[in-house]
Scaffold this motif. Structure first.
Motif, PDB file in Angstrom:
ATOM      1  N   ARG A  33       4.488  11.050  36.401  1.00 56.90           N
ATOM      2  CA  ARG A  33       3.162  10.704  35.854  1.00 56.90           C
ATOM      3  C   ARG A  33       2.095  11.612  36.423  1.00 56.90           C
ATOM      4  O   ARG A  33       1.141  11.949  35.746  1.00 56.90           O
ATOM      5  CB  ARG A  33       2.822   9.245  36.190  1.00 56.90           C
ATOM      6  CG  ARG A  33       3.504   8.280  35.300  1.00 56.90           C
ATOM      7  CD  ARG A  33       2.882   6.920  35.402  1.00 56.90           C
ATOM      8  NE  ARG A  33       3.213   6.236  36.642  1.00 56.90           N
ATOM      9  CZ  ARG A  33       2.945   4.970  36.871  1.00 56.90           C
ATOM     10  NH1 ARG A  33       2.336   4.269  35.941  1.00 56.90           N
ATOM     11  NH2 ARG A  33       3.295   4.405  38.008  1.00 56.90           N
ATOM     12  N   TYR A 158      10.119  -8.590  34.374  1.00 57.36           N
ATOM     13  CA  TYR A 158      11.074  -7.499  34.588  1.00 57.36           C
ATOM     14  C   TYR A 158      12.443  -7.852  33.999  1.00 57.36           C
ATOM     15  O   TYR A 158      13.019  -7.062  33.239  1.00 57.36           O
ATOM     16  CB  TYR A 158      11.199  -7.231  36.095  1.00 57.36           C
ATOM     17  CG  TYR A 158      12.197  -6.154  36.447  1.00 57.36           C
ATOM     18  CD1 TYR A 158      11.886  -4.813  36.271  1.00 57.36           C
ATOM     19  CD2 TYR A 158      13.462  -6.475  36.957  1.00 57.36           C
ATOM     20  CE1 TYR A 158      12.794  -3.820  36.606  1.00 57.36           C
ATOM     21  CE2 TYR A 158      14.371  -5.493  37.291  1.00 57.36           C
ATOM     22  CZ  TYR A 158      14.033  -4.162  37.110  1.00 57.36           C
ATOM     23  OH  TYR A 158      14.931  -3.180  37.432  1.00 57.36           O
ATOM     24  N   THR A 193      15.242   1.741  47.272  1.00 53.49           N
ATOM     25  CA  THR A 193      14.109   2.546  46.786  1.00 53.49           C
ATOM     26  C   THR A 193      12.856   1.701  47.009  1.00 53.49           C
ATOM     27  O   THR A 193      12.949   0.567  47.495  1.00 53.49           O
ATOM     28  CB  THR A 193      14.238   2.831  45.276  1.00 53.49           C
ATOM     29  OG1 THR A 193      14.203   1.562  44.589  1.00 53.49           O
ATOM     30  CG2 THR A 193      15.512   3.572  44.920  1.00 53.49           C
TER      31      THR A 193
HETATM   32  N1  LIG Z   1      16.242   0.002  42.865  1.00 56.98           N
HETATM   33  C1  LIG Z   1      17.021  -0.936  42.350  1.00 56.98           C
HETATM   34  O1  LIG Z   1      17.662  -1.726  43.079  1.00 56.98           O
HETATM   35  C2  LIG Z   1      17.165  -1.073  40.855  1.00 56.98           C
HETATM   36  C3  LIG Z   1      18.029  -2.076  40.380  1.00 56.98           C
HETATM   37  C4  LIG Z   1      18.192  -2.211  39.006  1.00 56.98           C
HETATM   38  C5  LIG Z   1      17.539  -1.349  38.146  1.00 56.98           C
HETATM   39  N2  LIG Z   1      16.712  -0.380  38.631  1.00 56.98           N
HETATM   40  C6  LIG Z   1      16.063   0.500  37.655  1.00 56.98           C
HETATM   41  O2  LIG Z   1      16.230   1.846  38.032  1.00 56.98           O
HETATM   42  C7  LIG Z   1      15.122   2.624  37.558  1.00 56.98           C
HETATM   43  C8  LIG Z   1      14.530   3.428  38.720  1.00 56.98           C
HETATM   44  O3  LIG Z   1      14.147   2.492  39.723  1.00 56.98           O
HETATM   45  P1  LIG Z   1      13.792   2.902  41.224  1.00 56.98           P
HETATM   46  O4  LIG Z   1      14.432   1.895  42.092  1.00 56.98           O
HETATM   47  O5  LIG Z   1      14.041   4.336  41.432  1.00 56.98           O
HETATM   48  O6  LIG Z   1      12.220   2.580  41.210  1.00 56.98           O
HETATM   49  P2  LIG Z   1      10.998   3.259  41.976  1.00 56.98           P
HETATM   50  O7  LIG Z   1      11.442   3.848  43.247  1.00 56.98           O
HETATM   51  O8  LIG Z   1       9.929   2.221  41.963  1.00 56.98           O
HETATM   52  O9  LIG Z   1      10.599   4.473  40.988  1.00 56.98           O
HETATM   53  C9  LIG Z   1      10.145   4.172  39.688  1.00 56.98           C
HETATM   54  C10 LIG Z   1       9.893   5.470  38.946  1.00 56.98           C
HETATM   55  O10 LIG Z   1       9.428   5.140  37.630  1.00 56.98           O
HETATM   56  C11 LIG Z   1       8.194   5.838  37.420  1.00 56.98           C
HETATM   57  N3  LIG Z   1       7.308   5.134  36.496  1.00 56.98           N
HETATM   58  C12 LIG Z   1       6.773   3.910  36.596  1.00 56.98           C
HETATM   59  N4  LIG Z   1       5.977   3.662  35.544  1.00 56.98           N
HETATM   60  C13 LIG Z   1       5.995   4.771  34.765  1.00 56.98           C
HETATM   61  C14 LIG Z   1       5.372   5.134  33.551  1.00 56.98           C
HETATM   62  N5  LIG Z   1       4.529   4.328  32.899  1.00 56.98           N
HETATM   63  N6  LIG Z   1       5.646   6.358  33.031  1.00 56.98           N
HETATM   64  C15 LIG Z   1       6.478   7.207  33.676  1.00 56.98           C
HETATM   65  N7  LIG Z   1       7.077   6.940  34.846  1.00 56.98           N
HETATM   66  C16 LIG Z   1       6.844   5.718  35.375  1.00 56.98           C
HETATM   67  C17 LIG Z   1       7.571   5.926  38.806  1.00 56.98           C
HETATM   68  O11 LIG Z   1       6.533   6.903  38.801  1.00 56.98           O
HETATM   69  P3  LIG Z   1       5.220   6.750  39.755  1.00 56.98           P
HETATM   70  O12 LIG Z   1       5.618   7.324  41.094  1.00 56.98           O
HETATM   71  O13 LIG Z   1       4.180   7.518  39.054  1.00 56.98           O
HETATM   72  O14 LIG Z   1       4.916   5.277  39.862  1.00 56.98           O
HETATM   73  C18 LIG Z   1       8.798   6.325  39.611  1.00 56.98           C
HETATM   74  O15 LIG Z   1       9.099   7.684  39.423  1.00 56.98           O
HETATM   75  C19 LIG Z   1      14.139   1.623  36.939  1.00 56.98           C
HETATM   76  O16 LIG Z   1      14.315   1.592  35.551  1.00 56.98           O
HETATM   77  C20 LIG Z   1      14.564   0.302  37.545  1.00 56.98           C
HETATM   78  O17 LIG Z   1      14.214  -0.800  36.755  1.00 56.98           O
HETATM   79  C21 LIG Z   1      16.503  -0.225  39.968  1.00 56.98           C
END
Ligand SMILES: NC(=O)c1ccc[n+]([C@@H]2O[C@H](COP(=O)([O-])OP(=O)(O)OC[C@H]3O[C@@H](n4cnc5c(N)ncnc54)[C@H](OP(=O)(O)O)[C@@H]3O)[C@@H](O)[C@H]2O)c1
Length: 236
Positions: A33, A158, A193
């Motif tokens: 972003r 979510y 994360t």
């Molecule tokens: N971590 C887990 O345990 C877990 C479990 C199940 C599913 N997931 C899924 O895995 C994916 C990645 O999660 P993560 O754990 O890496 O989360 P994270 O560390 O919070 O990172 C989220 C990423 O999404 C970006 N983002 C948020 N809103 C956005 C928008 N409107 N447009 C573009 N980018 C946006 C953030 O950018 P900014 O830095 O700009 O905010 C960041 O790069 C997500 O879809 C999440 O739901 C994660």
């Protein structure tokens, strides 16, 4: 050379997906972003010998999606990974993620916009690039919290968004079957994360390696199935 397009690649799972894709020799369109603040991604790009291009993209903004798509023009994209997501910040009085009884309407809509509509609109904007790759694939990073087998009531916006994106991408898989573009719907596990927190069971390295392995083995027979980073078929 395989070309990836990864959303939310500035931190967390998305950054590690980009790192491992680059390490495998691929080229990556990595979105953030706020590219100016994406220091870890900039470092990856600097060390990649021109194989990482950082693109500004807010998946909740139509103009931003159009500009990102214009940026890649008609370059083939072999693997689109819709990774960007939000869990929502609002907490209940008990400090938990909001439930069906106490969530706020605006937050529900903004989580749905990012986690459900965002991946679909990004995929639609890049369809011609996926077609141009002759073998292009689409992935969306979902969650076990979107499964009906998940029994928690917290973070309802979510979990509902992940149920919805599962349904949406299962339907998309049917529509893209004619173009022979497979769709992977993948749970990354519980990952350390910003979103997953420090008590999560997996490192980003373990999760991203599994996700990339599962994406690589996604073919038309697996298209539209809900699977884990470890290869298991999951309950909707
Ligand atoms: N971590 C887990 O345990 C877990 C479990 C199940 C599913 N997931 C899924 O895995 C994916 C990645 O999660 P993560 O754990 O890496 O989360 P994270 O560390 O919070 O990172 C989220 C990423 O999404 C970006 N983002 C948020 N809103 C956005 C928008 N409107 N447009 C573009 N980018 C946006 C953030 O950018 P900014 O830095 O700009 O905010 C960041 O790069 C997500 O879809 C999440 O739901 C994660």
């Amino acid at each position: 050379m395989t070309t990836f397009f990864i959303t939310g690649a500035n931190r967390g799972i998305g950054l590690e997906l980009a790192r491992q894709a680059v390490a495998s020799g691929a080229r990556v369109f990595a979105t953030a972003r706020q590219p100016a603040q994406a220091t870890a991604l900039q470092a990856l790009a600097e060390g990649s010998g021109d194989r990482v291009r950082i693109i500004e993209l807010d998946v909740a903004n139509d103009g931003s999606i159009a500009r990102a798509a214009a940026h890649v023009r008609d370059e083939p994209i072999d693997v689109l990974i819709n990774n960007a997501g939000v869990i929502g910040q609002a907490k209940s009085a008990a400090g938990q993620g909001r439930t069906a009884l106490d969530m706020e309407a605006d937050e529900f809509l903004s989580v749905m916009r990012v986690n459900v509509l965002g991946p679909l609109l990004v995929t639609r904007a890049l369809l011609r690039n996926l077609r141009a790759a002759h073998g292009g694939k689409v992935a969306v990073i979902s969650s076990m919290m979107g499964s009906f087998a998940y029994t928690g009531a917290e973070h309802i916006a979510y979990s509902t968004s992940k149920t919805a994106v599962n349904r949406l991408f299962a339907a998309l898989a049917l529509e893209l079957a004619g173009a022979r573009i497979p769709v992977a719907i993948l749970s990354p596990g519980w990952v350390r994360t910003d979103m997953g927190g420090p008590n999560a069971t997996l490192t980003v390295e373990e999760s991203a390696a599994g996700l990339l392995r599962e994406i690589a083995r996604t073919d038309m027979a697996l298209s539209g199935a809900f699977r884990s980073y470890a290869g298991a078929t999951l309950t909707w």
